[in-house]
Write an enzyme that holds these catalytic residues in place. Structure first.
Site, PDB file in Angstrom:
ATOM      1  N   ARG A   1       0.863  -1.338  -0.065  1.00  0.00           N
ATOM      2  CA  ARG A   1      -0.084   0.043   0.030  1.00  0.00           C
ATOM      3  C   ARG A   1       0.854   1.296  -0.046  1.00  0.00           C
ATOM      4  O   ARG A   1       1.793   1.330   0.849  1.00  0.00           O
ATOM      5  CB  ARG A   1      -0.810   0.084   1.217  1.00  0.00           C
ATOM      6  CG  ARG A   1      -1.727   1.105   1.084  1.00  0.00           C
ATOM      7  CD  ARG A   1      -2.737   0.995   2.650  1.00  0.00           C
ATOM      8  NE  ARG A   1      -2.157   1.926   3.444  1.00  0.00           N
ATOM      9  CZ  ARG A   1      -2.709   2.490   4.420  1.00  0.00           C
ATOM     10  NH1 ARG A   1      -4.052   2.436   4.662  1.00  0.00           N
ATOM     11  NH2 ARG A   1      -1.994   3.322   5.270  1.00  0.00           N
TER      12      ARG A   1
ATOM     13  N   ASP B   1      -5.089   3.902  -0.147  1.00  0.00           N
ATOM     14  CA  ASP B   1      -6.225   4.208   0.809  1.00  0.00           C
ATOM     15  C   ASP B   1      -6.655   5.892   0.527  1.00  0.00           C
ATOM     16  O   ASP B   1      -5.941   6.593   1.154  1.00  0.00           O
ATOM     17  CB  ASP B   1      -5.950   3.919   2.383  1.00  0.00           C
ATOM     18  CG  ASP B   1      -7.284   3.711   3.053  1.00  0.00           C
ATOM     19  OD1 ASP B   1      -8.305   4.360   2.744  1.00  0.00           O
ATOM     20  OD2 ASP B   1      -6.868   3.181   4.281  1.00  0.00           O
TER      21      ASP B   1
ATOM     22  N   GLU C   1      -8.871   2.208  -2.151  1.00  0.00           N
ATOM     23  CA  GLU C   1      -9.958   1.828  -0.663  1.00  0.00           C
ATOM     24  C   GLU C   1     -10.440   3.081  -0.292  1.00  0.00           C
ATOM     25  O   GLU C   1     -10.039   4.107  -0.310  1.00  0.00           O
ATOM     26  CB  GLU C   1      -8.874   1.189   0.145  1.00  0.00           C
ATOM     27  CG  GLU C   1      -9.573   1.005   1.702  1.00  0.00           C
ATOM     28  CD  GLU C   1      -8.312   0.646   2.850  1.00  0.00           C
ATOM     29  OE1 GLU C   1      -7.220   0.391   2.484  1.00  0.00           O
ATOM     30  OE2 GLU C   1      -8.808   0.659   3.944  1.00  0.00           O
TER      31      GLU C   1
ATOM     32  N   GLU D   1     -13.894  -1.095   6.115  1.00  0.00           N
ATOM     33  CA  GLU D   1     -13.243  -1.276   7.360  1.00  0.00           C
ATOM     34  C   GLU D   1     -14.067  -0.785   8.448  1.00  0.00           C
ATOM     35  O   GLU D   1     -14.109  -1.291   9.492  1.00  0.00           O
ATOM     36  CB  GLU D   1     -11.763  -0.906   7.414  1.00  0.00           C
ATOM     37  CG  GLU D   1     -11.686   0.738   7.368  1.00  0.00           C
ATOM     38  CD  GLU D   1     -10.266   1.137   7.366  1.00  0.00           C
ATOM     39  OE1 GLU D   1      -9.379   0.497   6.792  1.00  0.00           O
ATOM     40  OE2 GLU D   1      -9.969   2.245   7.866  1.00  0.00           O
TER      41      GLU D   1
ATOM     42  N   ARG E   1     -13.811  -5.303   3.027  1.00  0.00           N
ATOM     43  CA  ARG E   1     -12.832  -4.621   3.909  1.00  0.00           C
ATOM     44  C   ARG E   1     -12.906  -4.739   5.286  1.00  0.00           C
ATOM     45  O   ARG E   1     -12.253  -4.529   6.351  1.00  0.00           O
ATOM     46  CB  ARG E   1     -12.323  -3.081   3.707  1.00  0.00           C
ATOM     47  CG  ARG E   1     -11.553  -2.631   2.487  1.00  0.00           C
ATOM     48  CD  ARG E   1     -10.219  -3.332   2.604  1.00  0.00           C
ATOM     49  NE  ARG E   1      -9.365  -2.239   3.346  1.00  0.00           N
ATOM     50  CZ  ARG E   1      -8.458  -2.923   4.446  1.00  0.00           C
ATOM     51  NH1 ARG E   1      -8.319  -3.955   4.383  1.00  0.00           N
ATOM     52  NH2 ARG E   1      -7.965  -2.017   5.222  1.00  0.00           N
TER      53      ARG E   1
ATOM     54  N   GLU F   1      -4.553  -7.302   4.832  1.00  0.00           N
ATOM     55  CA  GLU F   1      -3.814  -6.413   5.220  1.00  0.00           C
ATOM     56  C   GLU F   1      -2.895  -6.896   6.508  1.00  0.00           C
ATOM     57  O   GLU F   1      -3.464  -7.339   7.415  1.00  0.00           O
ATOM     58  CB  GLU F   1      -4.589  -5.444   5.642  1.00  0.00           C
ATOM     59  CG  GLU F   1      -3.901  -3.928   6.250  1.00  0.00           C
ATOM     60  CD  GLU F   1      -4.577  -2.726   6.469  1.00  0.00           C
ATOM     61  OE1 GLU F   1      -4.111  -1.631   6.328  1.00  0.00           O
ATOM     62  OE2 GLU F   1      -5.728  -3.127   6.817  1.00  0.00           O
TER      63      GLU F   1
ATOM     64  N   TRP G   1     -12.083  12.240   8.414  1.00  0.00           N
ATOM     65  CA  TRP G   1     -10.416  11.920   8.560  1.00  0.00           C
ATOM     66  C   TRP G   1     -10.316  10.294   7.978  1.00  0.00           C
ATOM     67  O   TRP G   1     -11.025   9.376   8.018  1.00  0.00           O
ATOM     68  CB  TRP G   1     -10.284  11.829   9.862  1.00  0.00           C
ATOM     69  CG  TRP G   1      -8.770  11.202  10.393  1.00  0.00           C
ATOM     70  CD1 TRP G   1      -7.870  11.942  10.063  1.00  0.00           C
ATOM     71  CD2 TRP G   1      -8.274  10.034  10.591  1.00  0.00           C
ATOM     72  NE1 TRP G   1      -6.418  11.218  10.154  1.00  0.00           N
ATOM     73  CE2 TRP G   1      -7.121   9.942  10.604  1.00  0.00           C
ATOM     74  CE3 TRP G   1      -8.982   8.854  10.918  1.00  0.00           C
ATOM     75  CZ2 TRP G   1      -6.136   8.669  10.751  1.00  0.00           C
ATOM     76  CZ3 TRP G   1      -8.112   7.536  11.079  1.00  0.00           C
ATOM     77  CH2 TRP G   1      -6.765   7.792  11.094  1.00  0.00           C
TER      78      TRP G   1
HETATM   79  O1  EZ4 Z   1      -7.215   4.092   9.837  1.00  0.00           O
HETATM   80  O2  EZ4 Z   1      -7.086   1.012  11.600  1.00  0.00           O
HETATM   81  O3  EZ4 Z   1      -6.594   0.672   5.912  1.00  0.00           O
HETATM   82  N1  EZ4 Z   1      -6.372   1.011   7.141  1.00  0.00           N
HETATM   83  C1  EZ4 Z   1      -6.669   1.919   7.615  1.00  0.00           C
HETATM   84  C2  EZ4 Z   1      -6.291   2.174   9.262  1.00  0.00           C
HETATM   85  C3  EZ4 Z   1      -7.204   2.735  10.081  1.00  0.00           C
HETATM   86  C4  EZ4 Z   1      -7.090   2.531  11.315  1.00  0.00           C
HETATM   87  C5  EZ4 Z   1      -8.391   3.250  12.185  1.00  0.00           C
HETATM   88  O4  EZ4 Z   1      -8.417   2.462  13.294  1.00  0.00           O
HETATM   89  O5  EZ4 Z   1      -7.473   2.896   7.283  1.00  0.00           O
HETATM   90  O6  EZ4 Z   1      -5.091   2.598   9.267  1.00  0.00           O
HETATM   91 CO    CO Z   2      -8.347   1.835   5.202  1.00  0.00          CO
END
Ligand code: EZ4
Ligand code: CO
Length: 409
Positions: A147, A217, A243, A269, A290, A346, A409
């Site tokens: 990544r 990501d 992602e 996620e 995810r 991951e 964020w």
């Molecule tokens: O920001 O697990 O793809 N991985 C991510 C991580 C998330 C954290 C948040 O708890 O996006 O780094």
């Molecule tokens: Co992520």
């Protein structure tokens, strides 16, 4: 096989983890990960105040029944706190069942569908030189998929890039949650990001060749049309996936992105049930799921989710950042090994202290993870070591735009 004890263990060997330990009358124990990054104590309370009393006296063998009971009897369904708590119970009961059977969990899930689990690592840098160093370091560690995250000119702090680069050989992986009374503030500018990222991937492809699978990501920051533009701009660089290109709430957003780009899409996620994926999977708007075992309600629903996804050729790409504890990681690896529609896993290695607290049998060799062949999940929690690291408040950062507006964020 009555449950006689269920203990909630909070430990912070470098970062916070919440673990549920379930004990049966014949002395078998099972572990489940209940870590919810930045909101850990809410899950610990949900478990100890509301779930543990319901577990005592139940038959540990009836996993589906326990899951349905905890999900339906709460009345207030879903949400990350509830689902992380249910996950922990579900994993702990699978751990117990597999130990009772004398088998590694993946055998109970149908046995191994592959020799090993391809994992991707996180490379990052404030500039191309640091990024390339980080990529070479990951290749030396054995990763066969990487990544790529970088800083963006004009921005001070960006998701995925540590303030100081990890020195070679040191396990200085990116850890976004920071200890302290308040969350850190980061800045964001989508136009600056969109201008910068395609050039980064062009440089990476030129330096590392066409073969290496590359991931990126977007961390929930783009509108659908911005995400569509990025996906299109990245097509020449053949990403394995883009992602979380848009925020999680709106499944329809992916329809618009999908119309414009053939860059494969991964999302979820922060999802916590199969319902979050209904439209995405049925309309084939994504390529990778995810979700982690830790946040989506455990092994039981993740298996169902992946079987549903398989009908649409959607594959797994389970979340494996460091906030997934070694227990949650092991649960993911057993499932990864068993399901047919595995995509990639991951993997951010935990620090030494974490590995002292959580004794693991999973391995990482030549880019492939394996959960090992110990009965159960293959992870034991050293409670004495865990007790040396009491909980410390930590928050994930947040972002603001240049004018002060809060952004995703
Ligand atoms: O920001 O697990 O793809 N991985 C991510 C991580 C998330 C954290 C948040 O708890 O996006 O780094
Ligand atoms: Co992520």
């Amino acid at each position: 096989m009555k449950i006689v004890a269920a203990d909630v263990l909070v430990t912070s060997p470098g970062r916070n983890f919440v673990t549920l330990k379930v004990t049966t009358e014949d002395g078998l124990t099972g572990l489940g990960d209940a870590t919810l990054n930045g909101r850990e104590l809410s899950v610990a309370s949900y478990l100890s105040d509301h779930v543990v009393p319901l577990l005592l006296g139940r038959d540990a063998r009836n996993i589906e029944d326990a899951w349905q009971f905890l999900y339906r009897s709460a009345y207030w369904r879903r949400g990350p706190v509830t689902m992380s708590a249910i996950s922990a119970v579900d994993s702990a009961l699978w751990d117990i069942k597999a130990k009772a059977a004398g088998m590694p969990l993946y055998q109970l899930l149908g046995g191994a569908s592959r020799r090993g689990i391809r994992a991707y690592g996180h490379a990052s840098g404030r500039d191309l030189e640091q990024l390339f160093d980080s990529m070479r370091h990951h290749l030396e560690l054995g990763f066969r998929a990487i990544r790529v995250q970088t800083s963006v000119p004009s921005l001070n702090a960006v998701y995925g890039v540590p303030a100081t680069p990890a020195t070679k050989g040191e396990n200085g992986h990116y850890e976004p949650a920071q200890r302290g009374p308040l969350p850190a503030e980061e800045d964001w500018d989508t136009r600056a990001y969109l201008r910068h990222i395609p050039g980064v991937f062009e440089a990476v492809r030129n330096a590392f060749g066409p073969e290496l699978p590359l991931l990126h990501d977007g961390h929930h920051r783009m509108t659908p049309i911005e995400a569509a533009r990025l996906g299109k701009a990245l097509e020449p660089y053949d990403l394995f996936w883009l992602e979380d290109c848009t925020p999680a709430e709106n499944q329809e957003a992916l329809r618009l992105v999908r119309q414009h780009t053939t860059t494969p899409l991964a999302i979820g996620e922060v999802f916590n049930t199969v319902w979050d994926y209904q439209t995405l999977i049925r309309e084939q708007l994504i390529d990778y799921v995810r979700s982690s075992v830790t946040h989506a309600g455990g092994i039981t629903p993740m298996r169902k989710l992946m079987d549903f996804a398989a009908q649409y050729q959607v594959k797994s790409g389970m979340h494996g950042a460091t906030d997934i504890s070694p227990v949650g990681m092991a649960a993911a690896l057993h499932l990864d090994l068993a399901i047919h529609n595995f995509g990639i896993q991951e993997y951010m290695p935990h620090n030494e202290l974490t590995n002292e607290v959580f004794r693991q049998t999973f391995t990482f060799q030549d880019g492939y993870l394996h959960p090992g062949d110990q009965p159960g999940l293959g992870v034991e929690l050293d409670e004495k070591a865990a007790a040396q690291f009491p909980y410390q408040a930590a928050y994930l950062p947040f972002s603001r735009l240049k004018d002060g507006t809060i952004h995703d964020w």
